[in-house]
Design a protein around this motif. Structure first.
Motif, mmCIF file in Angstrom:
data_model
loop_
_atom_site.group_PDB
_atom_site.id
_atom_site.type_symbol
_atom_site.label_atom_id
_atom_site.label_comp_id
_atom_site.label_asym_id
_atom_site.label_seq_id
_atom_site.Cartn_x
_atom_site.Cartn_y
_atom_site.Cartn_z
ATOM 1 N N GLY A 189 10.101 23.886 27.982
ATOM 2 C CA GLY A 189 9.440 23.158 26.900
ATOM 3 C C GLY A 189 8.994 21.778 27.334
ATOM 4 O O GLY A 189 7.883 21.336 27.016
ATOM 5 N N ARG A 190 9.839 21.076 28.073
ATOM 6 C CA ARG A 190 9.473 19.750 28.569
ATOM 7 C C ARG A 190 8.329 19.842 29.565
ATOM 8 O O ARG A 190 7.435 19.001 29.569
ATOM 9 N N GLY A 191 8.360 20.868 30.403
ATOM 10 C CA GLY A 191 7.283 21.046 31.372
ATOM 11 C C GLY A 191 5.955 21.313 30.689
ATOM 12 O O GLY A 191 4.919 20.782 31.086
ATOM 13 N N ALA A 192 5.972 22.129 29.652
ATOM 14 C CA ALA A 192 4.739 22.429 28.916
ATOM 15 C C ALA A 192 4.212 21.178 28.219
ATOM 16 O O ALA A 192 3.000 20.934 28.200
ATOM 17 N N ALA A 193 5.106 20.368 27.671
ATOM 18 C CA ALA A 193 4.679 19.124 27.024
ATOM 19 C C ALA A 193 4.081 18.168 28.042
ATOM 20 O O ALA A 193 3.084 17.496 27.765
ATOM 21 N N ARG A 194 4.663 18.112 29.226
ATOM 22 C CA ARG A 194 4.140 17.231 30.274
ATOM 23 C C ARG A 194 2.750 17.684 30.720
ATOM 24 O O ARG A 194 1.856 16.867 30.901
ATOM 25 N N VAL A 195 2.572 18.991 30.868
ATOM 26 C CA VAL A 195 1.262 19.515 31.273
ATOM 27 C C VAL A 195 0.222 19.213 30.203
ATOM 28 O O VAL A 195 -0.902 18.808 30.508
ATOM 29 N N ALA A 196 0.574 19.374 28.944
ATOM 30 C CA ALA A 196 -0.360 19.092 27.853
ATOM 31 C C ALA A 196 -0.711 17.614 27.810
ATOM 32 O O ALA A 196 -1.868 17.242 27.584
ATOM 33 N N ARG A 197 0.273 16.762 28.053
ATOM 34 C CA ARG A 197 0.041 15.317 28.037
ATOM 35 C C ARG A 197 -0.895 14.911 29.175
ATOM 36 O O ARG A 197 -1.801 14.121 28.990
ATOM 37 N N VAL A 198 -0.697 15.471 30.348
ATOM 38 C CA VAL A 198 -1.560 15.164 31.490
ATOM 39 C C VAL A 198 -2.971 15.663 31.218
ATOM 40 O O VAL A 198 -3.946 14.986 31.539
ATOM 41 N N GLY A 199 -3.103 16.819 30.605
ATOM 42 C CA GLY A 199 -4.420 17.345 30.262
ATOM 43 C C GLY A 199 -5.152 16.442 29.290
ATOM 44 O O GLY A 199 -6.353 16.226 29.408
ATOM 45 N N ARG A 200 -4.437 15.896 28.320
ATOM 46 C CA ARG A 200 -5.068 14.980 27.369
ATOM 47 C C ARG A 200 -5.514 13.704 28.070
ATOM 48 O O ARG A 200 -6.565 13.166 27.767
ATOM 49 N N ARG A 201 -4.723 13.211 29.015
ATOM 50 C CA ARG A 201 -5.106 12.008 29.751
ATOM 51 C C ARG A 201 -6.388 12.244 30.530
ATOM 52 O O ARG A 201 -7.262 11.391 30.569
ATOM 53 N N GLU A 202 -6.506 13.395 31.160
ATOM 54 C CA GLU A 202 -7.711 13.710 31.921
ATOM 55 C C GLU A 202 -8.919 13.793 30.988
ATOM 56 O O GLU A 202 -9.996 13.352 31.341
ATOM 57 N N ASP A 203 -8.733 14.352 29.812
ATOM 58 C CA ASP A 203 -9.829 14.438 28.852
ATOM 59 C C ASP A 203 -10.256 13.051 28.380
ATOM 60 O O ASP A 203 -11.435 12.775 28.216
ATOM 61 N N GLU A 204 -9.293 12.161 28.152
ATOM 62 C CA GLU A 204 -9.608 10.809 27.708
ATOM 63 C C GLU A 204 -10.351 10.040 28.785
ATOM 64 O O GLU A 204 -11.267 9.285 28.500
ATOM 65 N N LYS A 205 -9.977 10.240 30.037
ATOM 66 C CA LYS A 205 -10.629 9.525 31.132
ATOM 67 C C LYS A 205 -12.075 9.974 31.303
ATOM 68 O O LYS A 205 -12.954 9.179 31.550
ATOM 69 N N SER A 206 -12.325 11.251 31.194
ATOM 70 C CA SER A 206 -13.656 11.771 31.462
ATOM 71 C C SER A 206 -14.479 11.974 30.188
ATOM 72 O O SER A 206 -15.658 12.261 30.270
ATOM 73 N N GLY A 207 -13.888 11.806 29.028
ATOM 74 C CA GLY A 207 -14.582 12.056 27.782
ATOM 75 C C GLY A 207 -15.817 11.202 27.562
ATOM 76 O O GLY A 207 -16.928 11.706 27.437
ATOM 77 N N PRO A 208 -15.713 9.862 27.548
ATOM 78 C CA PRO A 208 -16.898 9.032 27.299
ATOM 79 C C PRO A 208 -17.951 9.175 28.393
ATOM 80 O O PRO A 208 -19.138 9.149 28.100
#
Length: 55
Positions: A25-44
């Motif tokens: 569960g912690r690993g899945a949350a970490r992967v989701a969090r990293v994915g959101r960070r990548e989306d925020e960086k490349s989004g604009p």
């Protein structure tokens, strides 16, 4: 022999399975969090590039 089997199955059920469940569960949350960070960086940047290109 039977007592050893009972003890090992109890340990697996009550200790090992919940620990593994928590780690996954912690690993899945970490992967989701990293994915959101990548989306925020490349989004604009992606939005700006899409607006600049002619249709």
């Amino acid at each position: 022999m039977v007592i050893g089997g009972l003890i090992s199955s109890t340990a697996l059920t009550l200790i090992l399975v919940p620990v593994l469940y928590e780690l996954v569960g912690r690993g899945a949350a970490r992967v989701a969090r990293v994915g959101r960070r990548e989306d925020e960086k490349s989004g604009p940047e992606r939005r700006d590039e899409a607006a600049e290109q002619p249709a």
